[in-house]
Scaffold this active site. Structure first.
Site, PDB file in Angstrom:
ATOM      1  CE  LYS A  70      78.694 -64.233 -16.471  1.00  0.00           C
ATOM      2  NZ  LYS A  70      77.298 -64.106 -16.949  1.00  0.00           N
ATOM      3  CB  SER A  78      76.109 -68.997 -15.801  1.00  0.00           C
ATOM      4  OG  SER A  78      75.266 -68.304 -16.676  1.00  0.00           O
ATOM      5  CG  ASP A 134      64.298 -71.892  -5.050  1.00  0.00           C
ATOM      6  OD1 ASP A 134      64.806 -71.771  -3.924  1.00  0.00           O
ATOM      7  OD2 ASP A 134      64.530 -71.115  -5.989  1.00  0.00           O
TER       8      ASP A 134
END
Length: 706
Positions: free
Chosen positions: A491, A466, A477
């Site tokens: 998740k 999460s 990124d």
């Protein structure tokens, strides 16, 4: 009389008992409140769930099959003829749920319950007649019948249960119990299961049916009964007094899904994910067998007053035979914010005879003291504030890079994931959240400046989930640092808890997406450099759950890159591989994970011959022990005589190197722990990799200036 000769007589007796038992005649019927709740749940799924669900005949068939799987997933009680009268539900289940017409589904449960009661009374009748424990045949028992066809004749199930009873007795016999102890333990097990059947209430049946309904959509949507809602509220307030472990059903067993960071079980270091709990006892009480017990009843046994002791009979995740259990003791406690607070340390790495200092900050969860925050207190506790303080302290100690350890971090407050990313970037988006209508909300860091702009590594594992995945994905990124470890949980969905007229529903309403547009759902975050692990992704993680939502993408957003770690990955991986090949702990992890997978694939049945069973078990454990002792020899540790001793001492716990004396000071013991702990190996190697990365960055900057 032999085990085999008594079976037919006891089956006949069981049939008589079913006919005459008052409990068998009591039919469970849905209440008006449950009928209304079913309609509300159906409407919530239709209009509120993230997924676009088609409540057609295919969906009805899926719910019907799932209902049967929950009731009798090992195909051990029901006959095909028991199911046939309810086959129309394969096409009608959707209408039944939307109309609150639950009578037929309840009647199917009654049919199952009657078969289950009959079987248990048969087993108890056989115990009354006495068992002749003959374990000399060459029979084998299939241990996973999830995909087996439904039996067409009672004799098929009689033979299955003859083998099951024999296996139950053999399993206890292999733990050195005598015949009297074996009969007593089996009687307690079967009587306990029979009592639980007789205590079944309509709410229990409704819960099972709704689990089939919501589980057909995806794994994080579910119905909470009024009792479960109360328990959930207690858990969210952190006032729950227990062991700090998330449990889930795994067939007839209760499995440890994850450990609460800072909780009693994690601090004790004697439970691991995928361990199976087979019995529970209080400090001075008898152990209660919980095989086949409902999950909420097991949880009730484990809970208790703060400071009290609970005993658990546990089969380790790596064990391939249920006879290999051990009893552990855990002192119940509450989990405070302080227990979950981020904390840092300095690790020294030597290169070319020179010491280098790297910082490691462990972040167990994404937390914030909401009460203090809402009250306007300036010094409220939060993950971001605590990490910022640790960064300042580590910088004062002259560190050359920082590793954030997010292993076992199951998430928490989304706002903290956003603000924590902001410590390492100068403004920018952090995560995209897409709702069922396709609307995307963008979250990000709005504060100018960075708190730390040096070399950064993020250490993750399969239990990082999460908010941890949002953080790791954003760092990757942005090219802001290296992601190390194993693939994360996967998740990538958002749930809300909504009130019903009877109970509550936890509903998946949205999905997380990285700023690159990739979802974190199902696949998780893939590390730049992969470490071996004993956590099996086929047993733990989103992709291991039924009907998990698929990975997909949305449009990426505009963001700046802070670095290009991929340009040096090939060299970093080569340097890491060289160290890993010479690191006993890394070699152990690699070989043990491979062996565990092979053993599980091979272990599809068990021998009912005592000597053959012992040979198979000893051969499997000999392989595991050999790997452990290879690791210990390479580290200068005393070898073990039994594989289970490694679990007792704790492979990841405090072990003294060979030759260490009792009067060694705490500091030297800590140094030995660093070198010998399997768990610690990931942290130390992360520091090594980060130092490699820092040096490569320095070299590239120098080259750019020339």
């Amino acid at each position: 009389m032999s085990l085999f000769a008594t079976l037919s007589r006891s089956v006949a007796l069981a049939v008589m008992l079913v006919i005459t038992s008052p409990a068998a005649l009591a039919q469970l019927e849905p209440t008006d409140e449950q009928r209304q709740a079913a309609v509300e749940i159906a409407d919530s799924l239709r209009y509120g769930h993230y997924a676009d669900i088609n409540f057609d005949e295919a969906w009805s068939e899926d719910v019907f099959q799932r209902y049967l799987d929950i009731l009798d997933n090992q195909r051990a009680y029901l006959l095909r003829s028991d199911i046939e009268p309810y086959r129309h539900l394969e096409a009608d289940m959707a209408d039944a749920i939307f109309n609150g017409d639950l009578d037929e589904a309840f009647a199917l449960y009654d049919a199952f319950s009657e078969r289950q009661r009959s079987r248990l009374e048969s087993l108890l009748a056989q115990l009354d007649e006495g068992l002749d424990f003959n374990f000399e045949s060459n029979e084998r028992l299939e241990i996973d019948r999830e995909d087996a066809p439904w039996a067409t004749r009672q004799s098929e199930l009689d033979d299955l249960w003859r083998k099951r009873l024999k296996n139950d007795a053999l399993t206890l016999a292999l733990t050195d119990q005598d015949n009297e102890q074996i009969e007593s333990n089996l009687r307690q097990r079967y009587e306990g299961q029979l009592t639980r059947i007789d205590q079944t209430e309509p709410e229990d049946v409704f819960g099972v049916l709704m689990a089939a309904v919501t589980g057909s959509i995806e794994p994080h949507t579910g119905y909470l009964s009024p009792r479960q809602s109360e328990s959930f509220d207690i858990q969210m307030s952190l006032s729950l007094e227990g062991i700090g472990a998330l449990l889930q059903s795994d067939g007839e067993y209760v499995k440890v899904a994850s450990l609460v960071p800072g909780g009693p079980a994690e601090r004790a270091g004697i439970l691991e994910p995928a361990d199976r709990i087979i019995a529970v006892g209080q400090e001075d009480g008898e152990m209660v067998n919980v095989v086949g017990m409902r999950l909420d009843n097991v949880v009730d046994l484990i809970r208790g007053p703060k400071g009290s002791v609970v005993r658990l009979d546990v089969v380790p995740a790596q064990a391939v035979d249920m006879t290999r259990s051990q009893t552990v003791e855990i002192t119940r406690d509450t989990v405070s914010l302080e227990d979950q607070a981020a904390h840092g340390e300095v690790i020294e790495v030597e290169r070319d005879g020179e010491p280098h200092r790297l910082g490691v900050i462990n972040v167990p969860t994404f937390y914030v003291d909401f009460d203090a925050f809402q009250a306007g207190e300036e010094e409220y506790r939060s993950t971001t504030r605590d990490v910022a303080r640790e960064i300042d302290r580590l910088k004062e100690e002259g560190i050359e890079g920082i590793v954030l350890d997010l292993r076992n971090n199951g998430g928490g407050a989304l706002q903290e994931a956003n603000s924590l990313i902001g410590l390492f970037i100068d403004r920018g988006p952090t995560v995209q959240v897409r709702d069922a209508q396709g609307r995307i909300q963008l979250y990000g860091d709005t504060e100018a400046g960075t708190h730390y702009d040096g070399p950064l590594g993020v250490l993750v594992n399969r239990l990082s989930a999460s908010a941890s995945e949002i953080f790791a994905g954003a760092i990757q990124d942005y090219g802001r640092g290296l992601i190390l470890g194993t693939s994360t949980f996967g998740k990538g969905t958002v749930q809300t808890l909504n009130d019903l007229s009877h109970g509550q529903i936890k509903l998946t309403r949205a999905k997380f997406y990285r700023i690159s547009g990739d979802s974190t759902q199902n696949r998780g975050v893939e590390p730049d450099i992969i470490f071996p692990s004993l956590i099996d992704p086929e047993r733990i993680g989103e992709s291991s759950l039924d009907n998990a939502l698929e990975w997909d993408t949305v449009q990426n957003v505009q963001y700046r890159r802070y670095g290009e770690p991929e340009n040096v990955l090939e060299k970093l991986i080569a340097q890491h591989d060289t160290r890993a090949q010479n690191n006993p702990n890394f070699r152990y992890l690699e070989r043990q994970s491979t062996l565990a997978r092979q053993l599980r694939e091979q272990h599809t049945s068990v021998s009912l011959n005592r000597e053959q069973r012992k040979r198979e078990m000893e051969a499997q454990e000999a392989e595991q022990l050999s790997l452990e002792n290879q690791r210990r020899r390479a580290l200068g540790l005393d070898e073990l005589d039994e594989w289970m001793d490694a679990r007792s001492e704790g492979v990841d716990g405090a072990e003294s190197a060979e030759g260490a004396t009792e009067d060694s000071d705490a500091e030297s013991e800590g140094e030995e722990d660093e070198k010998t702990s399997v768990d610690r190996a990931h942290v130390l190697e992360s520091a090594e990799i980060l130092l490699d990365y820092a040096k490569l960055q320095d070299n590239r900057r120098l080259a750019a200036k020339r």
